[in-house]
Design an enzyme around this catalytic site. Structure first.
Site, PDB file in Angstrom:
ATOM      1  N   LYS A   1       0.860  -1.187   0.000  1.00 43.77           N
ATOM      2  CA  LYS A   1       0.000   0.000   0.000  1.00 43.77           C
ATOM      3  C   LYS A   1       0.893   1.232   0.000  1.00 43.77           C
ATOM      4  O   LYS A   1       1.784   1.360   0.845  1.00 43.77           O
ATOM      5  CB  LYS A   1      -0.860   0.017   1.258  1.00 43.77           C
ATOM      6  CG  LYS A   1      -2.328  -0.272   1.004  1.00 43.77           C
ATOM      7  CD  LYS A   1      -3.075  -0.173   2.291  1.00 43.77           C
ATOM      8  CE  LYS A   1      -4.551  -0.111   2.055  1.00 43.77           C
ATOM      9  NZ  LYS A   1      -5.281  -0.039   3.324  1.00 43.77           N
TER      10      LYS A   1
HETATM   11  O1  G3P Z   1      -7.781   0.347   5.073  1.00 41.17           O
HETATM   12  C1  G3P Z   1      -8.205   1.557   4.527  1.00 41.17           C
HETATM   13  C2  G3P Z   1      -9.546   2.013   4.972  1.00 41.17           C
HETATM   14  O2  G3P Z   1     -10.479   1.017   4.690  1.00 41.17           O
HETATM   15  C3  G3P Z   1      -9.635   2.527   6.382  1.00 41.17           C
HETATM   16  O3  G3P Z   1     -10.921   2.885   6.688  1.00 41.17           O
HETATM   17  O4  G3P Z   1     -12.447   3.164   8.555  1.00 41.17           O
HETATM   18  O5  G3P Z   1     -10.138   4.049   8.779  1.00 41.17           O
HETATM   19  O6  G3P Z   1     -11.772   5.143   7.248  1.00 41.17           O
HETATM   20  P1  G3P Z   1     -11.337   3.869   7.882  1.00 41.17           P
END
Ligand code: G3P
Length: 217
Positions: free
Chosen positions: A83
């Site tokens: 990533k």
């Molecule tokens: O892993 C990336 C993303 O899905 C993180 O989501 O919940 O931290 O906005 P969030």
């Protein structure tokens, strides 16, 4: 649409993997910090458990650092995807990595333009963050729709991940828009299985079955 789980929790990955629905895993530094396990060994374990792509995030801020980190991460297992954050240094690093055959998931993407740039440098995946846009008072799903439409115009091969999913409707909407993948938190995956009418239906079938068994004993 393929379903990934968005977590670094080994127990949750193990459980959901046993359901037979899982095609991959995404992690990020926040999710890894939440588990408090040594990063490399945790990622190695996840890669052994799940056959599909497993995203692990590079945290360097300069292109050379990202490239070196990604090369190291890619040695952990064949199914590692690195990533890389959407920024100039991330784009430059992704160009080098994709030419080396290292798969990149370009993350923290909040606009169609960012997604178009990720595709130019050969990112294998682009993570469109839905929930964080919604949290900021924007329409996360409309950005995902723009990315899908723009990619479709040019048959771009970069796979679109609907990320930052907050609830089951996000998953349905992402599928209706044609996202390739939704990466879904554990609690949302569990909620996707459930429907009150299904629960009531199972209860009723069992009751009736038991009545029949009693009556014909
Ligand atoms: O892993 C990336 C993303 O899905 C993180 O989501 O919940 O931290 O906005 P969030």
């Amino acid at each position: 649409m393929k379903i990934f789980i968005d977590t670094a929790n080994i127990d949750h990955i193990k459980e959901v993997n046993s359901w037979g629905i899982l095609s991959g895993v995404t992690t990020n530094p926040t999710l890894c910090a939440r588990e408090g396990r040594e990063f490399r060994s945790a990622v190695k374990k996840i890669c052994e458990m799940v056959k599909g792509p497993v995203s692990a995030e590079a945290v360097s801020m300069d292109r050379q650092g990202i490239v070196e980190e990604a090369r190291e991460l890619s040695k952990i297992a064949e199914n590692i995807v690195v990533k890389v954050p959407m920024m100039v240094e991330g784009l430059a690093a992704t160009k080098v990595l994709s030419q080396e055959g290292i798969k990149v998931n370009m993350t923290l993407v909040f606009s169609a333009n960012q997604a178009l740039l990720a595709a130019q440098v050969g990112a294998a995946y682009v993570s469109s963050f839905i929930g964080r846009l919604d949290d900021a008072g924007n329409d996360g799903m409309s950005i995902l729709a723009d990315i899908v439409a723009a990619y479709d115009n040019y048959d771009i091969e970069t796979e679109i991940i609907a990320a930052s999913i907050r609830h089951p409707m996000h998953v349905t909407q992402a599928a209706l828009l044609g996202a390739d993948i939704a990466t879904v938190p554990y609690d949302v995956l569990k909620a996707m299985v459930k429907h009150p009418l299904t629960d009531r239906g199972i209860e009723r079938f069992l009751e009736d079955w038991n009545k029949l068994k009693k009556a014909t004993r």
